[in-house]
Motif scaffolding. Sequence first.
Motif, PDB file in Angstrom:
ATOM      1  N   LEU A 253      -0.755   0.384   1.735  1.00  0.00           N
ATOM      2  CA  LEU A 253      -1.047  -0.918   2.332  1.00  0.00           C
ATOM      3  C   LEU A 253      -1.430  -0.833   3.796  1.00  0.00           C
ATOM      4  O   LEU A 253      -1.767  -1.851   4.400  1.00  0.00           O
ATOM      5  CB  LEU A 253       0.170  -1.851   2.179  1.00  0.00           C
ATOM      6  CG  LEU A 253       0.546  -2.216   0.743  1.00  0.00           C
ATOM      7  CD1 LEU A 253       1.797  -3.100   0.744  1.00  0.00           C
ATOM      8  CD2 LEU A 253      -0.601  -2.920   0.045  1.00  0.00           C
TER       9      LEU A 253
ATOM     10  N   GLN B  29      -4.985  -2.243   4.504  1.00  0.00           N
ATOM     11  CA  GLN B  29      -5.028  -3.685   4.278  1.00  0.00           C
ATOM     12  C   GLN B  29      -4.289  -4.447   5.360  1.00  0.00           C
ATOM     13  O   GLN B  29      -4.760  -5.486   5.852  1.00  0.00           O
ATOM     14  CB  GLN B  29      -4.429  -4.035   2.900  1.00  0.00           C
ATOM     15  CG  GLN B  29      -5.264  -3.518   1.733  1.00  0.00           C
ATOM     16  CD  GLN B  29      -4.812  -2.151   1.250  1.00  0.00           C
ATOM     17  OE1 GLN B  29      -4.417  -1.311   2.066  1.00  0.00           O
ATOM     18  NE2 GLN B  29      -4.856  -1.933  -0.053  1.00  0.00           N
ATOM     19  N   GLU B  30      -3.119  -3.946   5.739  1.00  0.00           N
ATOM     20  CA  GLU B  30      -2.332  -4.607   6.776  1.00  0.00           C
ATOM     21  C   GLU B  30      -3.029  -4.537   8.129  1.00  0.00           C
ATOM     22  O   GLU B  30      -3.001  -5.490   8.912  1.00  0.00           O
ATOM     23  CB  GLU B  30      -0.939  -3.965   6.866  1.00  0.00           C
ATOM     24  CG  GLU B  30      -0.065  -4.207   5.646  1.00  0.00           C
ATOM     25  CD  GLU B  30       0.175  -5.687   5.414  1.00  0.00           C
ATOM     26  OE1 GLU B  30       0.492  -6.402   6.389  1.00  0.00           O
ATOM     27  OE2 GLU B  30       0.030  -6.134   4.264  1.00  0.00           O
TER      28      GLU B  30
ATOM     29  N   ARG C 205      -6.307  -4.387   8.576  1.00  0.00           N
ATOM     30  CA  ARG C 205      -7.445  -5.314   8.531  1.00  0.00           C
ATOM     31  C   ARG C 205      -7.013  -6.759   8.766  1.00  0.00           C
ATOM     32  O   ARG C 205      -7.726  -7.537   9.411  1.00  0.00           O
ATOM     33  CB  ARG C 205      -8.182  -5.180   7.197  1.00  0.00           C
ATOM     34  CG  ARG C 205      -9.119  -3.986   7.132  1.00  0.00           C
ATOM     35  CD  ARG C 205     -10.074  -4.092   5.963  1.00  0.00           C
ATOM     36  NE  ARG C 205      -9.390  -3.909   4.694  1.00  0.00           N
ATOM     37  CZ  ARG C 205      -9.195  -2.719   4.120  1.00  0.00           C
ATOM     38  NH1 ARG C 205      -9.647  -1.620   4.705  1.00  0.00           N
ATOM     39  NH2 ARG C 205      -8.578  -2.624   2.959  1.00  0.00           N
ATOM     40  N   LYS C 206      -5.850  -7.125   8.249  1.00  0.00           N
ATOM     41  CA  LYS C 206      -5.362  -8.501   8.448  1.00  0.00           C
ATOM     42  C   LYS C 206      -5.168  -8.798   9.939  1.00  0.00           C
ATOM     43  O   LYS C 206      -5.556  -9.867  10.423  1.00  0.00           O
ATOM     44  CB  LYS C 206      -4.041  -8.701   7.697  1.00  0.00           C
ATOM     45  CG  LYS C 206      -4.183  -8.767   6.185  1.00  0.00           C
ATOM     46  CD  LYS C 206      -2.817  -8.940   5.522  1.00  0.00           C
ATOM     47  CE  LYS C 206      -2.933  -8.948   4.001  1.00  0.00           C
ATOM     48  NZ  LYS C 206      -1.590  -9.056   3.358  1.00  0.00           N
TER      49      LYS C 206
ATOM     50  N   HIS D 109     -11.016   1.029  12.160  1.00  0.00           N
ATOM     51  CA  HIS D 109     -10.656  -0.335  11.751  1.00  0.00           C
ATOM     52  C   HIS D 109     -10.698  -1.315  12.921  1.00  0.00           C
ATOM     53  O   HIS D 109     -11.067  -2.484  12.744  1.00  0.00           O
ATOM     54  CB  HIS D 109      -9.260  -0.350  11.120  1.00  0.00           C
ATOM     55  CG  HIS D 109      -9.203   0.258   9.759  1.00  0.00           C
ATOM     56  ND1 HIS D 109      -9.579  -0.403   8.625  1.00  0.00           N
ATOM     57  CD2 HIS D 109      -8.821   1.508   9.352  1.00  0.00           C
ATOM     58  CE1 HIS D 109      -9.423   0.375   7.567  1.00  0.00           C
ATOM     59  NE2 HIS D 109      -8.964   1.545   7.981  1.00  0.00           N
TER      60      HIS D 109
END
Length: 255
Positions: free
Chosen positions: A45, A48-49, A51-52, A116
């Motif tokens: 994760l 994904q974390e 990117r948030k 990122h």
Amino acid sequence: MSVSEMFAALQGALGQDQDIREVAGRARVGAGRCVVSAVAADGALWPQEIRKVVQTLEQTAREILTLLQGVHQGPGFQHIPKKCQKAREHFGTVRTQMESLKTKFPADQYYRFHEHWRFVLQRLVFLAAFVVYLESETLVTREAVAEILGIEADRERGFHLDIEDYLSGVLTLASELARLAVNSVTAGDYARPLRISAFINELDSGFRLLNLKNDSLRKRYDGLKYDVKKIEEVVYDLSIRGLNKEATVGAGGEK
């Protein structure tokens, strides 16, 4: 410290950062599928974390940019202090978001996930540099930008402001100031383009001291000469119209 002195001091650290980035890049490629497996084992994760949080940073950056774009419009020059103050309040939100970002990946894997947040960090550097320029007509140091963003300037101390990200943000500032020079004339401020010209020329001299290995950064630097030329054309136009003398007299009277 002059701009040239700042850039001369950056050159040594820039070479070290470039070498470390190259090593990190080879490690990512060489690891191949093992890296993917390791991420899955550790919790899959992280990206994904990250990117948030990056998305929230991008939104805050857009809000700051929208605010500062007002200086180009009509009476915007009169409201520069208020706009800069408001922008600094937004940077308080950026610092909070940066603290969140730091928790989303292992501290020793900065360059593994650097892509990122690289672009939003460069945008935030530009915005911080633009605020500082509007306030004092000086170039913000990398250390000062890091403080504004709530991160480190020293690589050894954790999540930090990469030198190339700092330089990319400064090059974006140059393009913004070229635009500001044109709009200053439209607003009847004939002294500001002269000061911008002197600043950009010093900035160009500073970049000439650097050995840039990054292809993207070199291309960005190549664009600086067009910003210099654009501003020179504004200053030349003021000269042939005799407005540069008016601007010089006006500046002398203010002092």
